[in-house]
Design a protein around this motif. Structure first.
Motif, PDB file in Angstrom:
ATOM      1  N   CYS A   1       0.824  -1.212   0.000  1.00 46.95           N
ATOM      2  CA  CYS A   1       0.000   0.000   0.000  1.00 46.95           C
ATOM      3  C   CYS A   1       0.857   1.259   0.000  1.00 46.95           C
ATOM      4  CB  CYS A   1      -0.902  -0.026   1.223  1.00 46.95           C
ATOM      5  SG  CYS A   1      -1.969   1.434   1.381  1.00 46.95           S
ATOM      6  N   PRO A   2       0.408   2.335  -0.659  1.00 49.39           N
ATOM      7  CA  PRO A   2       1.176   3.588  -0.645  1.00 49.39           C
ATOM      8  C   PRO A   2       1.341   4.184   0.743  1.00 49.39           C
ATOM      9  CG  PRO A   2      -1.002   3.913  -1.644  1.00 49.39           C
ATOM     10  CD  PRO A   2      -0.790   2.440  -1.522  1.00 49.39           C
ATOM     11  N   HIS A   3       0.484   3.800   1.696  1.00 50.01           N
ATOM     12  CA  HIS A   3       0.677   4.268   3.072  1.00 50.01           C
ATOM     13  C   HIS A   3       2.031   3.816   3.618  1.00 50.01           C
ATOM     14  CE1 HIS A   3      -3.086   6.192   4.357  1.00 50.01           C
ATOM     15  NE2 HIS A   3      -3.702   5.349   3.553  1.00 50.01           N
ATOM     16  N   GLN A   4       2.554   2.707   3.096  1.00 45.75           N
ATOM     17  CA  GLN A   4       3.831   2.171   3.575  1.00 45.75           C
ATOM     18  C   GLN A   4       5.036   2.915   3.008  1.00 45.75           C
ATOM     19  OE1 GLN A   4       2.730   0.510   6.215  1.00 45.75           O
ATOM     20  NE2 GLN A   4       4.169  -1.139   5.823  1.00 45.75           N
ATOM     21  N   PHE A   5       4.835   3.656   1.933  1.00 44.18           N
ATOM     22  CA  PHE A   5       5.955   4.288   1.237  1.00 44.18           C
ATOM     23  C   PHE A   5       5.937   5.811   1.323  1.00 44.18           C
ATOM     24  CE2 PHE A   5       5.112   0.214  -0.782  1.00 44.18           C
ATOM     25  CZ  PHE A   5       6.376  -0.351  -0.849  1.00 44.18           C
ATOM     26  N   ASN A   6       4.930   6.372   1.950  1.00 46.05           N
ATOM     27  CA  ASN A   6       4.788   7.822   1.998  1.00 46.05           C
ATOM     28  C   ASN A   6       4.354   8.266   3.388  1.00 46.05           C
ATOM     29  OD1 ASN A   6       4.746   8.601  -1.164  1.00 46.05           O
ATOM     30  ND2 ASN A   6       3.582   6.715  -0.866  1.00 46.05           N
TER      31      ASN A   6
ATOM     32  N   TYR B   1       0.284   3.616  -7.900  1.00 47.65           N
ATOM     33  CA  TYR B   1      -0.357   4.829  -7.389  1.00 47.65           C
ATOM     34  C   TYR B   1       0.364   6.090  -7.877  1.00 47.65           C
ATOM     35  CZ  TYR B   1      -3.890   2.837  -4.281  1.00 47.65           C
ATOM     36  OH  TYR B   1      -5.009   2.210  -3.785  1.00 47.65           O
ATOM     37  N   GLY B   2       0.501   6.196  -9.186  1.00 47.24           N
ATOM     38  CA  GLY B   2       1.103   7.404  -9.765  1.00 47.24           C
ATOM     39  C   GLY B   2       2.524   7.645  -9.291  1.00 47.24           C
ATOM     40  N   GLY B   3       3.283   6.573  -9.106  1.00 42.93           N
ATOM     41  CA  GLY B   3       4.665   6.702  -8.670  1.00 42.93           C
ATOM     42  C   GLY B   3       4.838   6.736  -7.173  1.00 42.93           C
ATOM     43  N   ASN B   4       3.759   6.587  -6.408  1.00 39.27           N
ATOM     44  CA  ASN B   4       3.849   6.624  -4.951  1.00 39.27           C
ATOM     45  C   ASN B   4       4.270   5.291  -4.348  1.00 39.27           C
ATOM     46  OD1 ASN B   4       3.054   9.390  -4.208  1.00 39.27           O
ATOM     47  ND2 ASN B   4       1.138   8.871  -5.235  1.00 39.27           N
ATOM     48  N   ILE B   5       4.353   4.237  -5.171  1.00 38.84           N
ATOM     49  CA  ILE B   5       4.925   2.961  -4.772  1.00 38.84           C
ATOM     50  C   ILE B   5       6.074   2.680  -5.741  1.00 38.84           C
ATOM     51  CG2 ILE B   5       4.545   0.484  -4.521  1.00 38.84           C
ATOM     52  CD1 ILE B   5       1.626   1.060  -3.954  1.00 38.84           C
TER      53      ILE B   5
END
Length: 278
Positions: free
Chosen positions: A54-59, A189-193
């Motif tokens: 999930c992008p929550h893990q990377f941002n 996710y648009g580069g968020n992962i």
């Protein structure tokens, strides 16, 4: 109702071509694109799960909470438009973390009983009593994504707190149970992962033609993949929803997608909802 998840996108060239032609003809005739079919409202930004994909893990996403005034303005705008489609009370967040959820549902239904309200949740906070209460005050659907690290060992299992809900709502279309895995691979996710991909392999995407996505601060963003708010086509606090939807900057993205091109934020994304728009 139980659905097994298949993340593979299905592209039907004949249907896609018809949709593109329809959208272009509609715009040339009317001067704008058809109105959205779904609305996603991010009432909070946080999540209580820690899925590795999930992008929550990377941002690092700061906690944001939509004001009551902003939310009611959104609903009032939808009523003025005569909108009676789906309204999801979440985007990429966990909706059950918002203690105001019952009041959000009550307000929307008081303004228009025809709005179809739903949430998608990981189900960790959900109880049978809560589900009954939410349906009782007007929520139409709950989509439960039950993520399990032991899915290979328990392919048909559900998390312990979800079993009573499943027993009570088995085959009831109000609740969909999706048995998910923690080793799923999601789009970036648009580069968020962080992922390697070739943008040339990705063309048309239907998100900007179907879904109106509203961030916690009232900004209308490109789509649900815009996790860190890289786009904005106006803010509901000083602009109507339909004016945000018809924003010329929004249309620049749409016209590019209709030519199977990706620009700006889309050029960083490997999501591809390429099946029929309608």
């Amino acid at each position: 109702m139980i659905q097994q998840v298949n993340n593979k996108n299905i592209r039907k060239e004949d249907v896609l071509s018809n949709d593109i032609n329809y959208l272009l003809d509609f715009y040339n005739r009317e001067g704008y694109f058809p109105v959205f079919q779904q609305v996603l409202i991010e009432t909070r930004t946080d999540c209580n799960n820690h899925c590795p994909f999930c992008p929550h893990q990377f941002n690092e996403k700061k906690l944001g909470v939509m004001t009551w005034e902003c939310y009611t303005r959104i609903i009032d705008n939808l009523v003025l438009l005569g909108y009676n489609g789906r309204v999801a009370l979440m985007v990429s967040n966990e909706p059950l973390l918002d203690d105001r959820l019952p009041d959000l549902i009550k307000y929307a239904k008081s303004k228009s009983p025809r709005l179809l309200l739903d949430i998608t949740t990981n189900g960790r906070l959900l109880t049978l009593e809560m589900a009954d209460m939410l349906f009782g005050i007007g929520l139409d659907n709950i989509n439960i994504n039950d993520y399990r690290g032991d899915r290979d060992k328990a392919p048909n299992g559900l998390s312990k707190n979800l079993q009573p809900i499943y027993d009570a709502y088995f085959n009831n279309p109000k609740i969909t149970f999706q048995r998910r895995r923690l080793d799923e691979k999601w789009p970036n996710y648009g580069g968020n992962i962080p992922q390697e991909f070739d943008s040339k392999d990705y063309g048309f995407c239907n998100f900007p033609f179907r879904k109106l996505n509203i961030a916690y601060n009232g900004d209308v963003i490109l789509c649900c993949d815009d996790f860190m708010y890289g786009t904005s086509f106006g803010n509901i606090n000083d602009k109507s929803l339909i004016d945000c939807w018809n924003d010329e900057r929004y249309n620049e993205y749409r016209f590019a997608l209709l030519q199977n091109k990706r620009i700006g934020f889309c050029a960083k994304c490997n999501d591809g909802q390429s099946y029929s728009v309608f």
